[in-house]
Design a protein around this motif. Structure first.
Motif, PDB file in Angstrom:
ATOM      1  N   MET A  58       0.824  -1.219   0.000  1.00  0.00           N
ATOM      2  CA  MET A  58       0.000   0.000   0.000  1.00  0.00           C
ATOM      3  C   MET A  58       0.854   1.263   0.000  1.00  0.00           C
ATOM      4  SD  MET A  58       0.766  -0.685   3.262  1.00  0.00           S
ATOM      5  CE  MET A  58      -0.366  -1.928   3.869  1.00  0.00           C
ATOM      6  N   VAL A  59       2.080   1.180   0.511  1.00  0.00           N
ATOM      7  CA  VAL A  59       2.910   2.386   0.557  1.00  0.00           C
ATOM      8  C   VAL A  59       3.316   2.828  -0.845  1.00  0.00           C
ATOM      9  CG1 VAL A  59       3.760   1.847   2.869  1.00  0.00           C
ATOM     10  CG2 VAL A  59       5.106   1.140   0.886  1.00  0.00           C
ATOM     11  N   TYR A  60       3.213   1.939  -1.816  1.00  0.00           N
ATOM     12  CA  TYR A  60       3.477   2.317  -3.210  1.00  0.00           C
ATOM     13  C   TYR A  60       2.574   3.462  -3.645  1.00  0.00           C
ATOM     14  CZ  TYR A  60       2.909   1.958  -8.308  1.00  0.00           C
ATOM     15  OH  TYR A  60       2.790   2.235  -9.640  1.00  0.00           O
ATOM     16  N   TYR A  61       1.333   3.472  -3.169  1.00  0.00           N
ATOM     17  CA  TYR A  61       0.368   4.504  -3.565  1.00  0.00           C
ATOM     18  C   TYR A  61       0.520   5.784  -2.758  1.00  0.00           C
ATOM     19  CZ  TYR A  61      -1.862   0.374  -5.530  1.00  0.00           C
ATOM     20  OH  TYR A  61      -2.104  -0.795  -6.207  1.00  0.00           O
ATOM     21  N   MET A  62       1.313   5.756  -1.697  1.00  0.00           N
ATOM     22  CA  MET A  62       1.288   6.849  -0.737  1.00  0.00           C
ATOM     23  C   MET A  62       2.424   7.848  -0.904  1.00  0.00           C
ATOM     24  SD  MET A  62       0.138   4.598   2.589  1.00  0.00           S
ATOM     25  CE  MET A  62      -0.127   6.016   3.631  1.00  0.00           C
ATOM     26  N   ASP A  63       3.478   7.492  -1.635  1.00  0.00           N
ATOM     27  CA  ASP A  63       4.606   8.410  -1.740  1.00  0.00           C
ATOM     28  C   ASP A  63       4.430   9.358  -2.930  1.00  0.00           C
ATOM     29  OD1 ASP A  63       5.547   7.137  -4.096  1.00  0.00           O
ATOM     30  OD2 ASP A  63       6.826   5.779  -2.963  1.00  0.00           O
ATOM     31  N   ASN A 164       8.351   0.944  10.977  1.00  0.00           N
ATOM     32  CA  ASN A 164       8.276   2.071  10.046  1.00  0.00           C
ATOM     33  C   ASN A 164       6.923   2.189   9.368  1.00  0.00           C
ATOM     34  OD1 ASN A 164      10.881   3.733   9.655  1.00  0.00           O
ATOM     35  ND2 ASN A 164      11.598   1.630   9.948  1.00  0.00           N
ATOM     36  N   LEU A 165       6.084   1.203   9.534  1.00  0.00           N
ATOM     37  CA  LEU A 165       4.695   1.318   9.097  1.00  0.00           C
ATOM     38  C   LEU A 165       3.824   1.909  10.200  1.00  0.00           C
ATOM     39  CD1 LEU A 165       4.206  -2.133   7.294  1.00  0.00           C
ATOM     40  CD2 LEU A 165       4.242   0.111   6.190  1.00  0.00           C
ATOM     41  N   TYR A 166       3.972   1.379  11.421  1.00  0.00           N
ATOM     42  CA  TYR A 166       3.016   1.667  12.488  1.00  0.00           C
ATOM     43  C   TYR A 166       3.582   2.501  13.634  1.00  0.00           C
ATOM     44  CZ  TYR A 166       0.446  -2.005  10.060  1.00  0.00           C
ATOM     45  OH  TYR A 166      -0.199  -2.760   9.111  1.00  0.00           O
ATOM     46  N   ASP A 398      18.554  12.235  -4.071  1.00  0.00           N
ATOM     47  CA  ASP A 398      17.897  12.128  -5.375  1.00  0.00           C
ATOM     48  C   ASP A 398      18.341  10.860  -6.095  1.00  0.00           C
ATOM     49  OD1 ASP A 398      16.574  14.494  -4.936  1.00  0.00           O
ATOM     50  OD2 ASP A 398      17.902  15.708  -6.194  1.00  0.00           O
ATOM     51  N   GLU A 399      19.626  10.536  -5.967  1.00  0.00           N
ATOM     52  CA  GLU A 399      20.127   9.321  -6.612  1.00  0.00           C
ATOM     53  C   GLU A 399      19.528   8.077  -5.966  1.00  0.00           C
ATOM     54  OE1 GLU A 399      21.714   8.296  -9.934  1.00  0.00           O
ATOM     55  OE2 GLU A 399      22.031  10.338  -9.159  1.00  0.00           O
ATOM     56  N   ARG A 400      19.362   8.109  -4.662  1.00  0.00           N
ATOM     57  CA  ARG A 400      18.728   7.006  -3.946  1.00  0.00           C
ATOM     58  C   ARG A 400      17.287   6.815  -4.441  1.00  0.00           C
ATOM     59  NH1 ARG A 400      19.559   4.645   1.118  1.00  0.00           N
ATOM     60  NH2 ARG A 400      17.704   3.892   2.207  1.00  0.00           N
ATOM     61  N   ARG A 401      16.606   7.939  -4.634  1.00  0.00           N
ATOM     62  CA  ARG A 401      15.220   7.869  -5.102  1.00  0.00           C
ATOM     63  C   ARG A 401      15.136   7.187  -6.460  1.00  0.00           C
ATOM     64  NH1 ARG A 401      11.360  13.223  -6.052  1.00  0.00           N
ATOM     65  NH2 ARG A 401       9.365  12.095  -6.340  1.00  0.00           N
ATOM     66  N   LYS A 402      16.040   7.509  -7.349  1.00  0.00           N
ATOM     67  CA  LYS A 402      16.030   6.903  -8.693  1.00  0.00           C
ATOM     68  C   LYS A 402      16.459   5.442  -8.651  1.00  0.00           C
ATOM     69  CE  LYS A 402      18.349  10.551 -10.196  1.00  0.00           C
ATOM     70  NZ  LYS A 402      19.081  11.519 -11.046  1.00  0.00           N
ATOM     71  N   GLU A 403      17.448   5.144  -7.849  1.00  0.00           N
ATOM     72  CA  GLU A 403      17.967   3.778  -7.805  1.00  0.00           C
ATOM     73  C   GLU A 403      16.952   2.799  -7.225  1.00  0.00           C
ATOM     74  OE1 GLU A 403      21.015   0.729  -8.138  1.00  0.00           O
ATOM     75  OE2 GLU A 403      20.774   2.731  -9.035  1.00  0.00           O
ATOM     76  N   PHE A 404      16.161   3.243  -6.248  1.00  0.00           N
ATOM     77  CA  PHE A 404      15.281   2.315  -5.526  1.00  0.00           C
ATOM     78  C   PHE A 404      13.802   2.647  -5.678  1.00  0.00           C
ATOM     79  CE2 PHE A 404      19.360   2.379  -3.242  1.00  0.00           C
ATOM     80  CZ  PHE A 404      19.731   1.057  -3.459  1.00  0.00           C
ATOM     81  N   PHE A 409      11.077   1.857  -0.773  1.00  0.00           N
ATOM     82  CA  PHE A 409      12.057   2.701  -0.098  1.00  0.00           C
ATOM     83  C   PHE A 409      11.512   4.109   0.148  1.00  0.00           C
ATOM     84  CE2 PHE A 409      14.971  -0.566  -0.911  1.00  0.00           C
ATOM     85  CZ  PHE A 409      16.223  -0.275  -0.408  1.00  0.00           C
ATOM     86  N   ARG A 410      10.869   4.681  -0.838  1.00  0.00           N
ATOM     87  CA  ARG A 410      10.592   6.113  -0.835  1.00  0.00           C
ATOM     88  C   ARG A 410       9.716   6.557   0.341  1.00  0.00           C
ATOM     89  NH1 ARG A 410      12.688  11.022  -2.032  1.00  0.00           N
ATOM     90  NH2 ARG A 410      11.052  12.523  -2.571  1.00  0.00           N
ATOM     91  N   TRP A 411       8.653   5.813   0.629  1.00  0.00           N
ATOM     92  CA  TRP A 411       7.764   6.199   1.721  1.00  0.00           C
ATOM     93  C   TRP A 411       8.532   6.260   3.043  1.00  0.00           C
ATOM     94  CZ3 TRP A 411       3.392   8.504   2.742  1.00  0.00           C
ATOM     95  CH2 TRP A 411       2.776   8.325   3.995  1.00  0.00           C
ATOM     96  N   PHE A 412       9.346   5.244   3.290  1.00  0.00           N
ATOM     97  CA  PHE A 412      10.124   5.215   4.531  1.00  0.00           C
ATOM     98  C   PHE A 412      11.172   6.320   4.547  1.00  0.00           C
ATOM     99  CE2 PHE A 412       9.065   0.495   4.190  1.00  0.00           C
ATOM    100  CZ  PHE A 412       7.937   0.627   4.978  1.00  0.00           C
ATOM    101  N   ASP A 413      11.756   6.622   3.389  1.00  0.00           N
ATOM    102  CA  ASP A 413      12.726   7.713   3.334  1.00  0.00           C
ATOM    103  C   ASP A 413      12.066   9.066   3.586  1.00  0.00           C
ATOM    104  OD1 ASP A 413      15.062   6.254   2.940  1.00  0.00           O
ATOM    105  OD2 ASP A 413      14.895   6.286   0.759  1.00  0.00           O
TER     106      ASP A 413
END
Length: 475
Positions: A58-63, A164-166, A398-404, A409-413
């Motif tokens: 679900m975190v895929y939709y949230m970032d 990191n979810l709850y 920014d590089e981390r965002r593109k790589e992963f 990753f993104r929601w937790f970051d």
């Protein structure tokens, strides 16, 4: 990848529920019980390792990397109004009820055992059963140490995901409530309370350090779908990064390369770039596990602002996305079907080290790592020189965002970056107004609500603020 399992050892006890494993008292349909260390390794693979499933997709939709809204101007069918778009509306717009119903009004997680929370704890119980009994198994001490190390490391991964979810971000409020800790397979009639975020992180670090102590002296094994030494150090480096323990994060990342981790030139690797590249053909990959963290690859588009950050010659742009529907770009990075889809790989160690070194003021070292990764991802790349700390930190992130991207990753970051305000646009149906939904800075929704079914089963599991209040209204 299919794993051999011992059939009886699906663990009945879920945290806060009524029972736990009676591992050594029950028999399977074939009267097999675990006796040898090999038996316990198979038990761990079947009941402790994450299968080809990702409970937290679900975190895929949230970032801010995804855009569920898309207006086609070429005669193709729009996304607006489709069942998929509506079904994921509540996660996409960070609604308080997202853990109980979907955007179509159908109940979700009505069975508490189907919730992401319960699934992670089911696998934790698998790890606990192995840890409680493998020392008494028939086998060599090195084999026992390897199995124990794997169980500790995998359990640490699950607790990292859960907290990191709850729980609130560690660097925001380590004394906030996190999740319960269950560290053995014993039966208990008591409901378990939530531990603090700090306590959960303390347990994660202890598990990973013990895992590395047990496994580091052993031969490194790669490509067998079991977590190995470099993957353990990658995960520990990630955890320290979230804790803002920069020196420790860099030290753990260094161990990955000391143990043979490599960065490959993806700009000239046909065997990898002729298809999805997150597999064991990629020498950067140390461990493959779990299911696809990016659902609906054929439906949703990357956010335009994110897509614009890629260099046109970036190989990840070419092989992580596909052009469909007359020029519409879709993210198609990960495997589909029942294959394992998530990885731990040495590029994360490189970027963890780069970010830690920026924070430590070692800008030259961080810049070297940044240029190294870009040189191996962008055709014709020329090294850059960045002397400003804030600019270099942003470049590394920014590089981390593109790589992963799309790998959970993104929601937790975003949470550890200070929970910035982000927004999503949504159209309920063609011709209706396009509404903007905003996740505010430090929004409570950066910590997910628990399903009501779990709260009813465990009265000690208090609800997060994100699960309270009325619906979010688009503007």
């Amino acid at each position: 990848m299919k794993f051999k399992t011992l059939p009886i050892y699906a663990l009945a006890g879920l945290l806060g529920f009524s029972s736990c494993s009676k591992l050594l008292e029950e028999k399977s349909q074939t009267d097999i019980i675990p006796k040898t260390t090999t038996d316990f390794r198979e038990l761990l693979m079947g009941s402790g390792y994450m299968p080809s499933e990702e409970p937290a997709s679900m975190v895929y939709y949230m970032d801010d990397d995804v855009d569920l809204f898309l207006e086609y101007d070429n005669g193709n069918s729009p996304i607006a109004g489709t069942p998929d778009a509506r079904r994921n509306f509540l996660s996409y717009t960070w609604q308080p009820r997202q853990a109980d119903i979907d955007g179509m009004g159908d109940k979700v997680n009505e069975d508490p055992g189907s919730s992401p929370y319960a699934k992670f704890y089911k696998w934790i119980m698998g790890c606990n059963a192995v840890l409680d009994h493998v020392d008494n198994s028939i086998g060599s001490q090195p084999d026992k140490d390897r199995v124990k190390a794997e169980a500790l490391a995998v359990r640490a991964l699950y607790y990292f995901r859960l907290v990191n979810l709850y729980g609130e971000p560690y660097n925001h409020n380590p004394q906030a409530l996190g999740v319960p800790l269950k560290l053995n397979s014993s039966v208990s009639a008591e409901y378990m309370q939530r531990e603090t975020v700090a306590k959960v992180y303390e347990t994660i670090v202890a598990d990973l350090n013990k895992a590395s102590q047990l496994m580091d002296p052993l031969p490194i094994v790669r490509k067998d779908y079991h977590i190995n030494q470099p993957a353990i150090h990658i995960l520990l480096s990630r955890v320290y990064l979230f804790m803002e323990k920069w020196q420790e994060a860099a030290a753990e990342a260094n161990k990955v390369f000391d143990q043979g981790g490599v960065i490959i030139d993806m700009t000239n690797m046909p065997s990898i770039t002729t298809g999805r590249w997150l597999n064991y053909n990629n020498q950067e990959v140390e461990w493959i596990y779990g299911g696809n963290a990016q659902p609906n690859q054929s439906t949703y588009t990357p956010a335009a602002a994110f897509l614009s950050t890629f260099d046109p010659n970036d190989i990840r742009l070419k092989y992580g996305f596909s052009m469909v529907n007359g020029g519409v770009m879709l993210a198609t990075k990960l495997t589909i079907g029942t294959d394992l889809a998530q990885t731990m790989r040495s590029s994360e160690a490189l970027l963890n080290r780069a970010e830690a070194n920026v924070q430590l003021g070692k800008l030259g070292d961080a810049l070297t790592d940044l240029n190294t990764l870009r040189r191996n991802r962008i055709i014709g790349y020329t090294d850059v020189n960045i002397s400003d700390k804030a600019i270099l930190l942003q470049a590394v992130r920014d590089e981390r965002r593109k790589e992963f991207c799309y790998e959970a990753f993104r929601w937790f970051d975003l949470r550890r970056y200070g929970m910035p305000a982000i927004s999503h646009r949504y159209q309920n149906d063609v011709g209706e107004a396009v509404l903007q939904y905003t996740l505010q800075h430090n929004d409570p929704a950066y910590t997910l609500p628990f399903p009501t079914s779990l709260l009813l089963r465990n009265p000690q599991l208090t609800q997060n603020p994100s699960g309270e209040g009325g619906d979010r209204i688009g503007q």
